[in-house]
Design a protein around this motif. Structure first.
Motif, PDB file in Angstrom:
ATOM      1  N   LYS A 112       0.847  -1.196   0.000  1.00  0.00           N
ATOM      2  CA  LYS A 112       0.000   0.000   0.000  1.00  0.00           C
ATOM      3  C   LYS A 112       0.884   1.249   0.000  1.00  0.00           C
ATOM      4  O   LYS A 112       1.766   1.399   0.838  1.00  0.00           O
ATOM      5  N   LYS A 113       0.658   2.156  -0.945  1.00  0.00           N
ATOM      6  CA  LYS A 113       1.492   3.367  -1.067  1.00  0.00           C
ATOM      7  C   LYS A 113       1.088   4.396  -0.027  1.00  0.00           C
ATOM      8  O   LYS A 113      -0.052   4.448   0.428  1.00  0.00           O
ATOM      9  N   ASN A 114       2.072   5.223   0.310  1.00  0.00           N
ATOM     10  CA  ASN A 114       1.886   6.374   1.193  1.00  0.00           C
ATOM     11  C   ASN A 114       1.380   5.950   2.587  1.00  0.00           C
ATOM     12  O   ASN A 114       0.579   6.646   3.211  1.00  0.00           O
ATOM     13  N   THR A 115       1.812   4.767   3.066  1.00  0.00           N
ATOM     14  CA  THR A 115       1.458   4.301   4.415  1.00  0.00           C
ATOM     15  C   THR A 115       2.709   3.757   5.095  1.00  0.00           C
ATOM     16  O   THR A 115       3.680   3.363   4.435  1.00  0.00           O
ATOM     17  N   ALA A 116       2.664   3.739   6.414  1.00  0.00           N
ATOM     18  CA  ALA A 116       3.768   3.142   7.172  1.00  0.00           C
ATOM     19  C   ALA A 116       3.766   1.626   6.970  1.00  0.00           C
ATOM     20  O   ALA A 116       2.712   0.983   6.954  1.00  0.00           O
ATOM     21  N   LYS A 117       4.938   1.062   6.835  1.00  0.00           N
ATOM     22  CA  LYS A 117       5.060  -0.362   6.516  1.00  0.00           C
ATOM     23  C   LYS A 117       5.268  -1.247   7.743  1.00  0.00           C
ATOM     24  O   LYS A 117       5.064  -2.457   7.661  1.00  0.00           O
ATOM     25  N   TRP A 118       5.689  -0.676   8.858  1.00  0.00           N
ATOM     26  CA  TRP A 118       6.076  -1.514   9.981  1.00  0.00           C
ATOM     27  C   TRP A 118       4.939  -2.356  10.559  1.00  0.00           C
ATOM     28  O   TRP A 118       5.171  -3.499  10.951  1.00  0.00           O
ATOM     29  N   PRO A 119       3.663  -1.842  10.625  1.00  0.00           N
ATOM     30  CA  PRO A 119       2.616  -2.738  11.148  1.00  0.00           C
ATOM     31  C   PRO A 119       2.412  -3.975  10.272  1.00  0.00           C
ATOM     32  O   PRO A 119       2.190  -5.079  10.776  1.00  0.00           O
ATOM     33  N   SER A 120       2.491  -3.781   8.965  1.00  0.00           N
ATOM     34  CA  SER A 120       2.300  -4.909   8.059  1.00  0.00           C
ATOM     35  C   SER A 120       3.433  -5.926   8.191  1.00  0.00           C
ATOM     36  O   SER A 120       3.206  -7.143   8.175  1.00  0.00           O
ATOM     37  N   ILE A 121       4.666  -5.417   8.309  1.00  0.00           N
ATOM     38  CA  ILE A 121       5.809  -6.327   8.435  1.00  0.00           C
ATOM     39  C   ILE A 121       5.732  -7.116   9.738  1.00  0.00           C
ATOM     40  O   ILE A 121       5.943  -8.340   9.765  1.00  0.00           O
ATOM     41  N   VAL A 122       5.389  -6.424  10.831  1.00  0.00           N
ATOM     42  CA  VAL A 122       5.251  -7.114  12.116  1.00  0.00           C
ATOM     43  C   VAL A 122       4.122  -8.148  12.058  1.00  0.00           C
ATOM     44  O   VAL A 122       4.235  -9.253  12.595  1.00  0.00           O
ATOM     45  N   GLY A 123       3.018  -7.806  11.396  1.00  0.00           N
ATOM     46  CA  GLY A 123       1.908  -8.746  11.262  1.00  0.00           C
ATOM     47  C   GLY A 123       2.296  -9.995  10.491  1.00  0.00           C
ATOM     48  O   GLY A 123       1.903 -11.108  10.845  1.00  0.00           O
ATOM     49  N   MET A 124       3.079  -9.833   9.415  1.00  0.00           N
ATOM     50  CA  MET A 124       3.527 -10.995   8.638  1.00  0.00           C
ATOM     51  C   MET A 124       4.435 -11.906   9.471  1.00  0.00           C
ATOM     52  O   MET A 124       4.272 -13.123   9.485  1.00  0.00           O
ATOM     53  N   VAL A 125       5.384 -11.276  10.174  1.00  0.00           N
ATOM     54  CA  VAL A 125       6.312 -12.067  10.989  1.00  0.00           C
ATOM     55  C   VAL A 125       5.569 -12.793  12.114  1.00  0.00           C
ATOM     56  O   VAL A 125       5.784 -13.987  12.376  1.00  0.00           O
ATOM     57  N   LEU A 126       4.646 -12.078  12.779  1.00  0.00           N
ATOM     58  CA  LEU A 126       3.920 -12.672  13.894  1.00  0.00           C
ATOM     59  C   LEU A 126       2.996 -13.802  13.434  1.00  0.00           C
ATOM     60  O   LEU A 126       2.818 -14.791  14.143  1.00  0.00           O
ATOM     61  N   SER A 127       2.419 -13.679  12.235  1.00  0.00           N
ATOM     62  CA  SER A 127       1.545 -14.739  11.739  1.00  0.00           C
ATOM     63  C   SER A 127       2.324 -16.035  11.497  1.00  0.00           C
ATOM     64  O   SER A 127       1.826 -17.137  11.765  1.00  0.00           O
ATOM     65  N   VAL A 128       3.562 -15.904  11.019  1.00  0.00           N
ATOM     66  CA  VAL A 128       4.385 -17.103  10.803  1.00  0.00           C
ATOM     67  C   VAL A 128       4.819 -17.708  12.140  1.00  0.00           C
ATOM     68  O   VAL A 128       4.706 -18.923  12.365  1.00  0.00           O
ATOM     69  N   ILE A 129       5.330 -16.847  13.038  1.00  0.00           N
ATOM     70  CA  ILE A 129       5.776 -17.347  14.346  1.00  0.00           C
ATOM     71  C   ILE A 129       4.610 -17.917  15.142  1.00  0.00           C
ATOM     72  O   ILE A 129       4.725 -18.955  15.801  1.00  0.00           O
ATOM     73  N   GLY A 130       3.451 -17.264  15.074  1.00  0.00           N
ATOM     74  CA  GLY A 130       2.272 -17.754  15.783  1.00  0.00           C
ATOM     75  C   GLY A 130       1.830 -19.112  15.295  1.00  0.00           C
ATOM     76  O   GLY A 130       1.396 -19.961  16.081  1.00  0.00           O
ATOM     77  N   GLY A 131       1.930 -19.356  13.981  1.00  0.00           N
ATOM     78  CA  GLY A 131       1.582 -20.667  13.455  1.00  0.00           C
ATOM     79  C   GLY A 131       2.500 -21.755  13.987  1.00  0.00           C
ATOM     80  O   GLY A 131       2.045 -22.851  14.338  1.00  0.00           O
ATOM     81  N   VAL A 132       3.795 -21.455  14.064  1.00  0.00           N
ATOM     82  CA  VAL A 132       4.749 -22.438  14.584  1.00  0.00           C
ATOM     83  C   VAL A 132       4.495 -22.712  16.067  1.00  0.00           C
ATOM     84  O   VAL A 132       4.447 -23.874  16.513  1.00  0.00           O
ATOM     85  N   ILE A 133       4.318 -21.642  16.852  1.00  0.00           N
ATOM     86  CA  ILE A 133       4.095 -21.807  18.292  1.00  0.00           C
ATOM     87  C   ILE A 133       2.794 -22.567  18.548  1.00  0.00           C
ATOM     88  O   ILE A 133       2.734 -23.477  19.379  1.00  0.00           O
TER      89      ILE A 133
END
Length: 264
Positions: A112-133
Motif C-alpha cells: 500500500k502506497k503512502n502508508t507506514a510499513k512496519w505494522p504490516s511487516i510485524v503482522g507478517m512475521v507474527l503470523s508465521v511465528i504464531g503458526g509455529v508456536i
C-alpha cells in the motif's frame, strides 16, 4: 488540511514540486543527470528555494496525501488473535485460518502506497511465528492427553475367585448328619458305605450285613459327635481324637468282617 508548497516525493521516487493545491510538472533533477526545461523549478513568488528543496530531501514528509496504515494494523491484530486461538487444541484450526488471513492482509498492506510499513511487516512475521508456536503447543497438549497421568500400575490379572464348593456352607448337606447331634447307626452305615465306595473299596458290596454292623459299632464307640461326623464322611478327625478314631474304625472293621472276607 492542504500541504504547503514545496518539494515532495510524488510516489515514483522523485521529488516533484507541490504548489499547495496540486502537483506541478516540475521535478527535481536526478543526481549526475542532465536537466530539461520541464525539470527546471518554477519561477515567481511560489518558486521553491534551495533551502526548501534541501529541507524536503532531508526530513520533509514523503507525500502530501499520506494515510494511516489501516491494513497493517488489521493484519497485526489478526496475527495476535490467530496465535492465541492456535495455542488451544479445540480452536487450532480456526487459529490457523485467522493466521493465514493475517498474513495475506499484512502482505497487501506492505504494498500500500503512502502508508507506514512496519505494522504490516510485524503482522507478517507474527503470523508465521504464531503458526509455529500454536502447532508445537497443540501437539504437546494432545500428546500429554493421549499418554494420560502416570501412576502406580494396576494389576491386569484379577484375583482368583474362590470356588463355590470351597466356601463353607451354613446349611448341612442333605446326605450328612448335622454336627450338633450324634448321627444314628443307619446314617453312619450309609455314610461309611458311600465313603468306602467313593474310595474304590467295593469288596464289601456283597456283604449286606457289613455296613449296618459298622454303623452300630461306630455309633457305640467313644468318639465325639463332631469327630464321628467327620470320619464317616471322609473328613479328618479332631487332632486330639485322631488315634482313638483310627482304633475305633479298625476295631469296627475287624468285628464286622472277622474272617476278612471283604479284604483284597
Amino acid at each position: 488540511m492542504s500541504m504547503p508548497a514545496g518539494w515532495y516525493d510524488d510516489g515514483s521516487g522523485r521529488q516533484r514540486w507541490w504548489d499547495g493545491e496540486k502537483w506541478s510538472e516540475h521535478v527535481a533533477p536526478e543526481q549526475g543527470g542532465g536537466t530539461s526545461a520541464a525539470d527546471q523549478p518554477p519561477t515567481g513568488p511560489s518558486a521553491p528555494s534551495a533551502t526548501g528543496y534541501a529541507a524536503a530531501t532531508t526530513g520533509q514528509p514523503s507525500s502530501p496525501d499520506r494515510v494511516a496504515p489501516v491494513l497493517g494494523f488489521v493484519g497485526l491484530g489478526l496475527a495476535v488473535l490467530g496465535t492465541v486461538l492456535a495455542c488451544i487444541p479445540v480452536t487450532f484450526v480456526v487459529g490457523v485460518v485467522v493466521l493465514i488471513a493475517a498474513f495475506v492482509v499484512s502482505l497487501v498492506g506492505v504494498f500500500k502506497k503512502n502508508t507506514a510499513k512496519w505494522p504490516s511487516i510485524v503482522g507478517m512475521v507474527l503470523s508465521v511465528i504464531g503458526g509455529v508456536i500454536g502447532t508445537v503447543v497443540t501437539l504437546v497438549i494432545v500428546a500429554a492427553a493421549l499418554v494420560g497421568p502416570t501412576g502406580p500400575m494396576t494389576p491386569t490379572v484379577a484375583p482368583p475367585t474362590p470356588s463355590i464348593s470351597a466356601q463353607p456352607s451354613s446349611e448341612p448337606s442333605p446326605s450328612s448328619p448335622p454336627v450338633s447331634e450324634r448321627p444314628s447307626a443307619e446314617q453312619i452305615a450309609a455314610e461309611v458305605q458311600k465313603t468306602f465306595q467313593g474310595e474304590g473299596m467295593t469288596n464289601y458290596d456283597d456283604m449286606p450285613d457289613f455296613y449296618p454292623c459298622m454303623g452300630e459299632q461306630l455309633y457305640a464307640s467313644d468318639m465325639s459327635d463332631e469327630t464321628l461326623s467327620a470320619v464317616i464322611s471322609g473328613g479328618e478327625p479332631l487332632e486330639a481324637e485322631r488315634a482313638s478314631a483310627e482304633k475305633a474304625i479298625t476295631d469296627a472293621v475287624l468285628f464286622c468282617d472277622p474272617n476278612g472276607e471283604g479284604a483284597f
